[in-house]
Enzyme design. Structure first.
Site, PDB file in Angstrom:
ATOM      1  N   HIS A 160     -45.414 -16.233   3.808  1.00  4.84           N
ATOM      2  CA  HIS A 160     -44.401 -16.173   4.880  1.00  4.84           C
ATOM      3  C   HIS A 160     -43.449 -14.982   4.716  1.00  4.84           C
ATOM      4  CE1 HIS A 160     -45.678 -19.898   6.597  1.00  4.84           C
ATOM      5  NE2 HIS A 160     -45.338 -20.622   5.552  1.00  4.84           N
ATOM      6  N   ASP A 196     -54.048 -21.790   4.698  1.00  7.31           N
ATOM      7  CA  ASP A 196     -52.873 -22.653   4.633  1.00  7.31           C
ATOM      8  C   ASP A 196     -52.616 -23.287   6.003  1.00  7.31           C
ATOM      9  OD1 ASP A 196     -50.203 -22.746   2.619  1.00  7.31           O
ATOM     10  OD2 ASP A 196     -49.742 -23.115   4.733  1.00  7.31           O
ATOM     11  N   HIS A 198     -49.818 -23.658   7.479  1.00 10.53           N
ATOM     12  CA  HIS A 198     -48.796 -22.893   8.186  1.00 10.53           C
ATOM     13  C   HIS A 198     -49.227 -21.427   8.300  1.00 10.53           C
ATOM     14  CE1 HIS A 198     -46.740 -26.350   6.268  1.00 10.53           C
ATOM     15  NE2 HIS A 198     -46.203 -26.444   7.479  1.00 10.53           N
ATOM     16  N   ASP A 285     -52.266 -27.590   2.139  1.00 10.23           N
ATOM     17  CA  ASP A 285     -51.441 -28.499   2.929  1.00 10.23           C
ATOM     18  C   ASP A 285     -52.134 -28.917   4.221  1.00 10.23           C
ATOM     19  OD1 ASP A 285     -51.225 -25.872   3.707  1.00 10.23           O
ATOM     20  OD2 ASP A 285     -49.045 -25.841   3.837  1.00 10.23           O
TER      21      ASP A 285
END
Length: 343
Positions: A160, A196, A198, A285
């Site tokens: 991120h 991932d 996200h 995740d």
């Protein structure tokens, strides 16, 4: 498969974050890495190595130098200001405000160099960030030296973090750093496959105008899922980078049958691109029990991910990202790796 790991990650513990109107203990906690390390050992995946020290030059190849120089100063400046608790931003230079003037107060600087209140600092945070960076580069060197694969057990994660901002538990973008490092070491083309839950917004931002690093992201729909403001399917790169960024946003509740279709398409695009090395941003995740994610992958699905990536037949570096169902994170992350090795 060699794993690179540093115990210094544990210094980044006890930090708080802002979630849904509350200041809560960070979901990104030291036990995540410890569960994975323990599983690497119990599964006899291979040796666990300490990272080598690296200068920050490689970080400044993908991040702005002033941002990297800022990170070691955060906790000392926060302490000097007399503020309690975790160092956390509370204001940001959004639309209509000026972002071209760098402020001087630490709380303002925190907002200037971030996009949310999830990347917070405690006393040991910088040492953990630096060790995570060292882990990534040390593992990259193992693959560069001729090993088929290696595992960078990075914590904190990185995908991120953009060229000049932190957020989402991420400070230095380890996957982007090693991708650029491979380019600087002579690789003509590099691919980053981010699995991932996200979207890897920082990775996309860093390489969005380039055609020498292919970026593929499989993730939750940004209309409803963090980080919200990037990750749509129509984001395909600009200029020379047009066509070298591919997003696969999927709705909440996506099971393996649908998720694996996206993985297959991404792998086909990766094969067509023909990179010299693949960097996998390994987030688990996507697991059905993850507390902050909404996909429905099961533990038995993760070895299948590794098997499919192995069929690419390319040198592959795995870089740890997210995954917050702590009791299962070791099983799922190492499941990908044993699936790769078993293939």
């Amino acid at each position: 498969m060699k794993t690179v790991f540093s115990p210094l990650h544990a210094g980044h513990g006890g930090q708080m974050e802002l979630v849904a109107g509350e200041i809560v203990p960070g979901f990104e906690k030291p036990s995540r890495a410890e569960f994975i390390r323990a599983r690497v050992e119990s599964e006899k995946l291979g040796p666990i190595l300490a990272p080598k020290e690296h200068a920050l030059d490689a970080a400044k190849r993908v991040h702005r130098a002033d941002y990297i120089d800022f990170l070691p100063t955060v906790w000392p400046l926060w302490q000097e200001a007399g503020y309690p608790g975790s160092a956390m931003p509370f204001t940001w230079p959004t639309r209509g405000l000026r972002a071209d003037v760098r402020p001087t107060r630490i709380d303002a600087l925190m907002g200037y160099y971030s996009f949310d209140a999830g990347a917070t600092f405690v006393k040991g945070t910088w040492d953990a960030i630096k060790s995570s960076y060292d882990v990534g580069l040390t593992a990259a060197e193992i693959v560069k030296a001729g090993e088929r694969t290696a595992f960078a057990l990075c914590r904190p994660p990185g995908h991120h973090a953009g060229a000049a901002f932190m957020g989402g538990y991420c400070f230095i973008n380890n996957a982007a750093v090693v991708a650029q490092w491979y380019r600087d070491q002579g690789a003509a083309r590099v691919a980053i496959l981010d699995v991932d839950y996200h979207h890897g917004n920082g990775t996309q931002e860093i390489f969005y105008e380039r055609d020498d690093v292919l970026v593929l992201n499989l993730h939750g729909d940004p209309n409803t899922e963090y980080p919200f403001f990037l990750g749509h399917a129509d984001e395909r790169g600009v200029g020379r980078g047009e066509g070298f960024n591919h997003n696969y946003p999927m709705p909440a509740g996506t099971p393996w049958t649908k998720w694996s279709e996206a993985l297959e398409d991404a792998c086909n695009k990766l094969t067509a691109y023909g990179p010299d090395v693949v960097v996998v941003s390994l987030g688990v995740d996507t697991f059905e029990k993850d507390p902050i994610s909404q996909f429905k992958l099961k533990s038995e699905d993760y070895p299948r991910i590794g098997e499919r990536i192995a069929r690419l037949g390319l040198p592959t570096l795995f870089v740890m990202e997210g995954g917050y169902a702590v009791e299962e994170i070791g099983v799922n992350a190492v499941g990908v790796l044993t699936g790769f090795e078993g293939a």
